[in-house]
Write a protein that holds these residues in place. Structure first.
Motif, PDB file in Angstrom:
ATOM      1  N   LEU A  38       0.831  -1.202   0.000  1.00  0.00           N
ATOM      2  CA  LEU A  38       0.000   0.000   0.000  1.00  0.00           C
ATOM      3  C   LEU A  38       0.866   1.252   0.000  1.00  0.00           C
ATOM      4  CD1 LEU A  38      -2.717  -1.205   2.529  1.00  0.00           C
ATOM      5  CD2 LEU A  38      -2.871  -1.106   0.031  1.00  0.00           C
ATOM      6  N   SER A  39       2.056   1.142   0.535  1.00  0.00           N
ATOM      7  CA  SER A  39       3.110   2.148   0.453  1.00  0.00           C
ATOM      8  C   SER A  39       4.376   1.450   0.929  1.00  0.00           C
ATOM      9  CB  SER A  39       2.809   3.377   1.322  1.00  0.00           C
ATOM     10  OG  SER A  39       2.684   3.007   2.693  1.00  0.00           O
ATOM     11  N   TRP A  40       5.518   2.090   0.754  1.00  0.00           N
ATOM     12  CA  TRP A  40       6.751   1.384   1.104  1.00  0.00           C
ATOM     13  C   TRP A  40       7.846   2.352   1.556  1.00  0.00           C
ATOM     14  CZ3 TRP A  40      11.919   0.622  -0.583  1.00  0.00           C
ATOM     15  CH2 TRP A  40      12.531  -0.540  -0.071  1.00  0.00           C
ATOM     16  N   ARG A  41       8.235   2.226   2.794  1.00  0.00           N
ATOM     17  CA  ARG A  41       9.409   2.868   3.381  1.00  0.00           C
ATOM     18  C   ARG A  41       9.590   4.312   2.923  1.00  0.00           C
ATOM     19  NH1 ARG A  41      13.876  -2.114   3.474  1.00  0.00           N
ATOM     20  NH2 ARG A  41      12.418  -3.684   4.289  1.00  0.00           N
ATOM     21  N   THR A  42      10.709   4.604   2.261  1.00  0.00           N
ATOM     22  CA  THR A  42      11.039   5.979   1.902  1.00  0.00           C
ATOM     23  C   THR A  42      10.139   6.550   0.822  1.00  0.00           C
ATOM     24  OG1 THR A  42      12.713   5.142   0.363  1.00  0.00           O
ATOM     25  CG2 THR A  42      13.459   5.728   2.582  1.00  0.00           C
ATOM     26  N   PHE A  43       9.295   5.717   0.209  1.00  0.00           N
ATOM     27  CA  PHE A  43       8.374   6.184  -0.822  1.00  0.00           C
ATOM     28  C   PHE A  43       6.997   6.520  -0.244  1.00  0.00           C
ATOM     29  CE2 PHE A  43      11.585   3.771  -2.980  1.00  0.00           C
ATOM     30  CZ  PHE A  43      11.771   4.415  -4.193  1.00  0.00           C
ATOM     31  N   TRP A  48       2.324   6.344  -5.242  1.00  0.00           N
ATOM     32  CA  TRP A  48       2.424   4.883  -5.129  1.00  0.00           C
ATOM     33  C   TRP A  48       1.098   4.287  -5.583  1.00  0.00           C
ATOM     34  CZ3 TRP A  48       6.789   2.190  -3.859  1.00  0.00           C
ATOM     35  CH2 TRP A  48       6.649   0.796  -3.711  1.00  0.00           C
ATOM     36  N   PHE A  49       1.150   3.403  -6.585  1.00  0.00           N
ATOM     37  CA  PHE A  49      -0.069   2.872  -7.184  1.00  0.00           C
ATOM     38  C   PHE A  49      -0.233   1.384  -6.886  1.00  0.00           C
ATOM     39  CE2 PHE A  49       1.155   6.630  -9.563  1.00  0.00           C
ATOM     40  CZ  PHE A  49      -0.039   7.341  -9.580  1.00  0.00           C
ATOM     41  N   GLY A  50      -1.431   0.865  -7.114  1.00  0.00           N
ATOM     42  CA  GLY A  50      -1.747  -0.514  -6.781  1.00  0.00           C
ATOM     43  C   GLY A  50      -1.083  -1.505  -7.720  1.00  0.00           C
ATOM     44  N   GLY A  68       4.687 -10.053 -12.578  1.00  0.00           N
ATOM     45  CA  GLY A  68       4.279 -10.619 -11.297  1.00  0.00           C
ATOM     46  C   GLY A  68       4.507  -9.699 -10.127  1.00  0.00           C
ATOM     47  N   THR A  69       4.148 -10.205  -8.966  1.00  0.00           N
ATOM     48  CA  THR A  69       4.355  -9.490  -7.708  1.00  0.00           C
ATOM     49  C   THR A  69       5.590 -10.050  -7.021  1.00  0.00           C
ATOM     50  OG1 THR A  69       2.935 -11.066  -6.533  1.00  0.00           O
ATOM     51  CG2 THR A  69       1.902  -9.049  -7.369  1.00  0.00           C
ATOM     52  N   LEU A  70       6.289  -9.166  -6.328  1.00  0.00           N
ATOM     53  CA  LEU A  70       7.446  -9.589  -5.544  1.00  0.00           C
ATOM     54  C   LEU A  70       7.522  -8.705  -4.289  1.00  0.00           C
ATOM     55  CD1 LEU A  70       9.319 -11.903  -6.387  1.00  0.00           C
ATOM     56  CD2 LEU A  70      10.999 -10.229  -7.073  1.00  0.00           C
ATOM     57  N   VAL A  71       6.765  -9.004  -3.274  1.00  0.00           N
ATOM     58  CA  VAL A  71       5.816 -10.108  -3.186  1.00  0.00           C
ATOM     59  C   VAL A  71       4.491  -9.610  -2.616  1.00  0.00           C
ATOM     60  CG1 VAL A  71       7.575 -11.888  -2.848  1.00  0.00           C
ATOM     61  CG2 VAL A  71       6.572 -10.774  -0.842  1.00  0.00           C
ATOM     62  N   THR A  72       3.460 -10.474  -2.772  1.00  0.00           N
ATOM     63  CA  THR A  72       2.165 -10.281  -2.129  1.00  0.00           C
ATOM     64  C   THR A  72       2.195 -10.939  -0.760  1.00  0.00           C
ATOM     65  OG1 THR A  72       0.969 -10.198  -4.222  1.00  0.00           O
ATOM     66  CG2 THR A  72      -0.268 -10.969  -2.317  1.00  0.00           C
ATOM     67  N   ALA A 112      -2.449  -0.650   8.058  1.00  0.00           N
ATOM     68  CA  ALA A 112      -3.267   0.258   7.247  1.00  0.00           C
ATOM     69  C   ALA A 112      -4.755  -0.040   7.343  1.00  0.00           C
ATOM     70  CB  ALA A 112      -2.824   0.206   5.790  1.00  0.00           C
ATOM     71  N   LEU A 113      -5.118  -1.297   7.619  1.00  0.00           N
ATOM     72  CA  LEU A 113      -6.533  -1.653   7.742  1.00  0.00           C
ATOM     73  C   LEU A 113      -7.045  -1.509   9.168  1.00  0.00           C
ATOM     74  CD1 LEU A 113      -6.802  -4.770   5.398  1.00  0.00           C
ATOM     75  CD2 LEU A 113      -7.065  -2.346   4.856  1.00  0.00           C
ATOM     76  N   GLY A 114      -6.203  -0.946  10.034  1.00  0.00           N
ATOM     77  CA  GLY A 114      -6.628  -0.671  11.404  1.00  0.00           C
ATOM     78  C   GLY A 114      -6.292  -1.737  12.411  1.00  0.00           C
ATOM     79  N   GLN A 115      -5.652  -2.813  11.965  1.00  0.00           N
ATOM     80  CA  GLN A 115      -5.317  -3.894  12.888  1.00  0.00           C
ATOM     81  C   GLN A 115      -3.971  -3.635  13.564  1.00  0.00           C
ATOM     82  OE1 GLN A 115      -4.813  -4.047   9.613  1.00  0.00           O
ATOM     83  NE2 GLN A 115      -3.510  -5.758   8.986  1.00  0.00           N
TER      84      GLN A 115
END
Length: 297
Positions: A38-43, A48-50, A68-72, A112-115
Motif C-alpha cells: 500500500l506504500s513502502w518505506r522511503t516512498f 504509489w499505485f496498486g 508478477g508481484t514480488l511479493v504479495t 493500514a486496515l486498522g489492525q
C-alpha cells in the motif's frame, strides 16, 4: 540463469510509468515484477499505485515479458478476492503471471486496515493457511473452506488460470515454516538474503548465509520427497551488502557467485533517482543486455 527486474509502482502511467514496462521488455528481461504494498518505506509520502491495476496495464502494454508481484502478503489480501484478480490477470496477460508471495512484515501494510501488527508467528500462521487455500482457489472450480483466519463459501473461479494447473507461486521464505510451504507449493523460491547483514555484513558473509538458506530449502524438499531442482531459485537484489549495480563488473562478479549457489534468476531494481534504488541508467541497461553473457547465460 535468467535476469529480471522490479519496477516500483511510483510513477503515473502516462508520465513514464508505461514506458518503464515497455523498456523492460525491449531490454530482454525475463520478467518484470512490482511490489504489492500500500506504500513502502522511503516512498511513503510520494506517489504509489496498486500492484494489480499496474500489472493489468503492463500486460496490455507488453507481449512477451513475464509479470508478477514480488511479493504479495496476507497483510491486506484475502485468498478469495486475490484468486479472482490473479485469474483475471493471467487471462489478460495470456498466461504470463507469476505470484510472488510471502508472510509480509511490520511496515505500513501491517496496520493500514486498522489492525495491530501481527507477530512473526502470527504472520507465519496466516501464510500457512493462505497459501494452501489460494492453491485450491486457483485449481478448483468451486471451493468452500472454514479456517482459523480465512473462509470461502462456494467461491467460484471459472474458467481458472490460463497456465495449468495454475499460475506459478514464487514463495519468499527463510524460516522453517515458510520453506516448507515453498517446498510443497512453490514453483520457485525467493530470498533477499540475510537482513541482519545488510548494513554491517560482508559479501562473503552474505553468500554463506544464502548458501545456508538454500540448504534448508533442500532439506524441506527432501522431507516431502521432492527434488529441490524442480524449484527455480530467485534472488531479489538490493538487500545484501553487495552493490551489484555499482558497475557492470560488479554485477558480473555478483551474478557469478550466486550462479554457483544454484540461483536460476536474479532480479534487479529499475533505477529511481534520489532513492535507495538510484543507479546509473546506462549501467543498468548494459547489465540487462550483456550481463549474463559473461556467465555463458
Amino acid at each position: 540463469m535468467r535476469l529480471s527486474t522490479v519496477i516500483l509502482p511510483s510513477r503515473r502511467w502516462h508520465e513514464g510509468g508505461r514506458e518503464e514496462w515497455v523498456r523492460a521488455e525491449r531490454l530482454g528481461f525475463h520478467a518484470a515484477y512490482t511490489y504489492d504494498h500500500l506504500s513502502w518505506r522511503t516512498f511513503r509520502d510520494g506517489p504509489w499505485f496498486g500492484a494489480v491495476p499496474t500489472l493489468t496495464a503492463a500486460a496490455a502494454a507488453t507481449e512477451r515479458l513475464r509479470l508478477g508481484t514480488l511479493v504479495t502478503s496476507p497483510n491486506f489480501r484475502h485468498p478469495v478476492t486475490l484468486a479472482k484478480e490473479l485469474i483475471s490477470l493471467d487471462d489478460i496477460s495470456g498466461g504470463r503471471i507469476t505470484l510472488g508471495i510471502g508472510a509480509g512484515g511490520t511496515g505500513f501494510d501491517a496496520t493500514a486496515l486498522g489492525q495491530e501488527p501481527w507477530t512473526p508467528r502470527e504472520r507465519a500462521d496466516r501464510l500457512a493457511e493462505f497459501v494452501p487455500l489460494l492453491d485450491r482457489l486457483l485449481t478448483e472450480d468451486v471451493v468452500s473452506h472454514r479456517g482459523t483466519f480465512y473462509s470461502a463459501e462456494e467461491a467460484r473461479n471459472i474458467p481458472g488460470c490460463v497456465q495449468r494447473p495454475r499460475l506459478p507461486f514464487a514463495v519468499a521464505a527463510t524460516g522453517p515454516r515458510g520453506l516448507k510451504l515453498a517446498a510443497r507449493y512453490g514453483q520457485a523460491w525467493v530470498t533477499t538474503g540475510d537482513p541482519k547483514l545488510f548494513e554491517t555484513g560482508t559479501p562473503e558473509q552474505s553468500v554463506e548465509a544464502i548458501r545456508g538458506q538454500a540448504e534448508k530449502l533442500e532439506k524441506a524438499c527432501v522431507d516431502i520427497g521432492r527434488d529441490v531442482r524442480e524449484l527455480d531459485k530467485i534472488l531479489l537484489t538490493g538487500f545484501t551488502p553487495d552493490r551489484p549495480l555499482e558497475s557492470f563488473e560488479a554485477f558480473v562478479d555478483f551474478a557469478g557467485r550466486h550462479f554457483e549457489l544454484g540461483f536460476t534468476e536474479i532480479v534487479i531494481h529499475a533505477p529511481i533517482a534520489d532513492s535507495v534504488f538510484a543507479a546509473d541508467q546506462a549501467v543498468f541497461e548494459r547489465i540487462a543486455t550483456e550481463g549474463l553473457s559473461q556467465l555463458g547465460g
